[in-house]
Design a protein around this motif. Structure first.
Motif, PDB file in Angstrom:
ATOM      1  N   MET A  11      14.159  65.827  45.478  1.00  0.00           N
ATOM      2  CA  MET A  11      13.850  65.814  44.029  1.00  0.00           C
ATOM      3  C   MET A  11      13.833  67.239  43.488  1.00  0.00           C
ATOM      4  SD  MET A  11      10.460  64.354  42.112  1.00  0.00           S
ATOM      5  CE  MET A  11      10.247  64.613  40.353  1.00  0.00           C
ATOM      6  N   ASN A  12      14.490  67.456  42.360  1.00  0.00           N
ATOM      7  CA  ASN A  12      14.506  68.765  41.734  1.00  0.00           C
ATOM      8  C   ASN A  12      13.153  69.030  41.082  1.00  0.00           C
ATOM      9  OD1 ASN A  12      15.016  71.123  40.392  1.00  0.00           O
ATOM     10  ND2 ASN A  12      16.943  70.426  39.468  1.00  0.00           N
ATOM     11  N   ILE A  13      12.525  70.125  41.465  1.00  0.00           N
ATOM     12  CA  ILE A  13      11.187  70.403  40.932  1.00  0.00           C
ATOM     13  C   ILE A  13      11.214  70.640  39.432  1.00  0.00           C
ATOM     14  CG2 ILE A  13      11.273  72.896  41.282  1.00  0.00           C
ATOM     15  CD1 ILE A  13       8.334  72.729  42.162  1.00  0.00           C
ATOM     16  N   LEU A  14      12.388  71.034  38.897  1.00  0.00           N
ATOM     17  CA  LEU A  14      12.488  71.225  37.447  1.00  0.00           C
ATOM     18  C   LEU A  14      12.293  69.915  36.702  1.00  0.00           C
ATOM     19  CD1 LEU A  14      15.497  73.729  37.186  1.00  0.00           C
ATOM     20  CD2 LEU A  14      13.053  74.225  36.980  1.00  0.00           C
ATOM     21  N   THR A  15      12.575  68.794  37.386  1.00  0.00           N
ATOM     22  CA  THR A  15      12.379  67.491  36.756  1.00  0.00           C
ATOM     23  C   THR A  15      10.920  67.263  36.397  1.00  0.00           C
ATOM     24  OG1 THR A  15      14.218  66.638  38.071  1.00  0.00           O
ATOM     25  CG2 THR A  15      12.796  65.017  37.025  1.00  0.00           C
ATOM     26  N   VAL A  16      10.029  67.834  37.209  1.00  0.00           N
ATOM     27  CA  VAL A  16       8.596  67.700  36.935  1.00  0.00           C
ATOM     28  C   VAL A  16       8.260  68.320  35.583  1.00  0.00           C
ATOM     29  CG1 VAL A  16       6.282  68.317  37.723  1.00  0.00           C
ATOM     30  CG2 VAL A  16       8.043  67.662  39.375  1.00  0.00           C
ATOM     31  N   PHE A  17       8.831  69.490  35.302  1.00  0.00           N
ATOM     32  CA  PHE A  17       8.554  70.171  34.043  1.00  0.00           C
ATOM     33  C   PHE A  17       9.292  69.530  32.871  1.00  0.00           C
ATOM     34  CE2 PHE A  17       7.757  73.284  37.366  1.00  0.00           C
ATOM     35  CZ  PHE A  17       6.525  73.795  36.998  1.00  0.00           C
ATOM     36  N   GLN A  18      10.379  68.820  33.175  1.00  0.00           N
ATOM     37  CA  GLN A  18      11.129  68.159  32.111  1.00  0.00           C
ATOM     38  C   GLN A  18      10.539  66.800  31.753  1.00  0.00           C
ATOM     39  OE1 GLN A  18      15.060  68.070  33.767  1.00  0.00           O
ATOM     40  NE2 GLN A  18      15.465  70.239  33.389  1.00  0.00           N
ATOM     41  N   GLN A  19      10.039  66.076  32.757  1.00  0.00           N
ATOM     42  CA  GLN A  19       9.579  64.703  32.530  1.00  0.00           C
ATOM     43  C   GLN A  19       8.068  64.530  32.695  1.00  0.00           C
ATOM     44  OE1 GLN A  19      11.838  62.118  35.105  1.00  0.00           O
ATOM     45  NE2 GLN A  19      13.815  62.802  34.313  1.00  0.00           N
ATOM     46  N   GLY A  20       7.410  65.466  33.379  1.00  0.00           N
ATOM     47  CA  GLY A  20       5.983  65.324  33.611  1.00  0.00           C
ATOM     48  C   GLY A  20       5.167  65.564  32.351  1.00  0.00           C
ATOM     49  N   ASP A  21       3.944  65.026  32.359  1.00  0.00           N
ATOM     50  CA  ASP A  21       3.068  65.233  31.210  1.00  0.00           C
ATOM     51  C   ASP A  21       2.296  66.548  31.370  1.00  0.00           C
ATOM     52  OD1 ASP A  21       1.322  64.677  33.229  1.00  0.00           O
ATOM     53  OD2 ASP A  21       0.433  62.904  32.302  1.00  0.00           O
ATOM     54  N   ALA A  22       1.402  66.829  30.409  1.00  0.00           N
ATOM     55  CA  ALA A  22       0.695  68.105  30.395  1.00  0.00           C
ATOM     56  C   ALA A  22      -0.193  68.293  31.623  1.00  0.00           C
ATOM     57  CB  ALA A  22      -0.148  68.211  29.115  1.00  0.00           C
ATOM     58  N   VAL A  23      -0.828  67.210  32.081  1.00  0.00           N
ATOM     59  CA  VAL A  23      -1.713  67.311  33.249  1.00  0.00           C
ATOM     60  C   VAL A  23      -0.927  67.701  34.493  1.00  0.00           C
ATOM     61  CG1 VAL A  23      -3.271  66.027  34.762  1.00  0.00           C
ATOM     62  CG2 VAL A  23      -3.368  65.670  32.288  1.00  0.00           C
ATOM     63  N   LEU A  24       0.188  67.027  34.739  1.00  0.00           N
ATOM     64  CA  LEU A  24       0.972  67.299  35.935  1.00  0.00           C
ATOM     65  C   LEU A  24       1.590  68.698  35.883  1.00  0.00           C
ATOM     66  CD1 LEU A  24       1.702  65.867  38.548  1.00  0.00           C
ATOM     67  CD2 LEU A  24       3.846  65.148  37.483  1.00  0.00           C
ATOM     68  N   ILE A  25       2.059  69.094  34.713  1.00  0.00           N
ATOM     69  CA  ILE A  25       2.623  70.442  34.576  1.00  0.00           C
ATOM     70  C   ILE A  25       1.552  71.493  34.830  1.00  0.00           C
ATOM     71  CG2 ILE A  25       3.597  72.077  32.923  1.00  0.00           C
ATOM     72  CD1 ILE A  25       5.124  69.767  31.668  1.00  0.00           C
ATOM     73  N   THR A  26       0.338  71.262  34.346  1.00  0.00           N
ATOM     74  CA  THR A  26      -0.764  72.194  34.577  1.00  0.00           C
ATOM     75  C   THR A  26      -1.074  72.309  36.066  1.00  0.00           C
ATOM     76  OG1 THR A  26      -1.742  71.686  32.422  1.00  0.00           O
ATOM     77  CG2 THR A  26      -3.171  72.698  34.054  1.00  0.00           C
ATOM     78  N   VAL A  27      -1.074  71.166  36.767  1.00  0.00           N
ATOM     79  CA  VAL A  27      -1.322  71.170  38.210  1.00  0.00           C
ATOM     80  C   VAL A  27      -0.274  72.008  38.925  1.00  0.00           C
ATOM     81  CG1 VAL A  27      -1.284  69.728  40.282  1.00  0.00           C
ATOM     82  CG2 VAL A  27      -2.573  68.987  38.280  1.00  0.00           C
ATOM     83  N   PHE A  28       0.994  71.818  38.579  1.00  0.00           N
ATOM     84  CA  PHE A  28       2.059  72.562  39.242  1.00  0.00           C
ATOM     85  C   PHE A  28       1.994  74.061  38.906  1.00  0.00           C
ATOM     86  CE2 PHE A  28       3.967  68.526  40.270  1.00  0.00           C
ATOM     87  CZ  PHE A  28       4.652  68.792  41.447  1.00  0.00           C
ATOM     88  N   MET A  29       1.697  74.397  37.668  1.00  0.00           N
ATOM     89  CA  MET A  29       1.583  75.803  37.297  1.00  0.00           C
ATOM     90  C   MET A  29       0.452  76.474  38.059  1.00  0.00           C
ATOM     91  SD  MET A  29       3.995  76.608  35.250  1.00  0.00           S
ATOM     92  CE  MET A  29       3.366  78.180  34.636  1.00  0.00           C
TER      93      MET A  29
END
Length: 225
Positions: free
Chosen positions: A1-19
């Motif tokens: 899975m391309n990790i960029l997909t997380v930032f493209q499709q994920g919501d604010a909570v998931l993006i915050t977790v990854f950041m």
């Protein structure tokens, strides 16, 4: 899975977790590089300072040779020499009569030793914190991804790969990201803690030798000038 997909499709909570996990990983590697290089430089500088001190013909030459050294051994030696000078200069006054030279030197060297040991602990608390919290932050991202997978199933009304593939993939990546941040932090913490323990023992041995030599010097009628 391309990790960029997380930032493209994920919501604010998931993006915050990854950041947050990316920040922890960057900080971990920064501390590994900086503390590793610092430990290597300090051990080399300590060996050079010890050689300069004990090879010097007298304390005056030793003090001059260590004047610009930033080694821990040099800092201890300067603290010990300065304290002996202070004691000898005030031997006839109240400060000099308040305690013996042995106790006076012990206090000064012990204080300098504590300061050097405290400097060695820089960054270790951060590594320990990252190592202990990163897996749980990744686990939170995993749970959040599974929650979205269940929501998609409920909205679709039936179980389908398309409904759960994205959220489950994000959940697995969150788990991997948490471990990727935690494992290097734990390994680095253990390695740096062991190096710190070895250096602390070396400092302690040197402090005892320095105290004994300065105490012997204090009995010399000429003292340390």
């Amino acid at each position: 899975m391309n990790i960029l997909t997380v930032f493209q499709q994920g919501d604010a909570v998931l993006i915050t977790v990854f950041m947050l996990l990316i920040l922890m990983s960057v900080l971990t590697w920064y501390l590994i590089i900086v503390r590793g290089a610092q430990t290597w430089r300090l051990r080399r500088a300590n060996r050079e300072a010890e050689s300069l001190l004990w090879d010097a013909p007298n304390w005056q030459q030793a003090e001059a040779s260590l004047r610009h050294s930033q080694a821990q051994f040099a800092n201890l030696a300067r603290a010990g020499i300065d304290s002996l000078k202070q004691y000898q200069s005030q031997a006839g006054r109240a400060l000099g009569q308040a305690c013996g030279v042995d106790e006076f030197l012990t206090r000064a060297i012990r204080k300098a030793l504590a300061q050097e040991m405290a400097r060695q602990e820089s960054g270790l608390t951060m590594l320990a914190s990252i190592g202990s919290t990163a897996p749980f932050i990744g686990l939170f991202g995993t749970v959040w991804g599974i929650y979205h997978a269940l929501v998609n199933i409920g909205q679709a009304g039936q179980m389908s790969i398309g409904a759960v593939a994205g959220p489950i993939g994000e959940a697995l990546v969150a788990t991997a990201a948490g471990l990727a941040a935690a494992i290097p932090a734990v390994l680095a913490y253990n390695a740096l803690t062991r190096a710190q323990r070895v250096m602390s023992q070396e400092l302690d041995y040197f402090a005892h030798d320095l105290h004994a030599q300065l105490l012997t010097q204090s009995g010399d009628s000429h003292g340390v000038r």
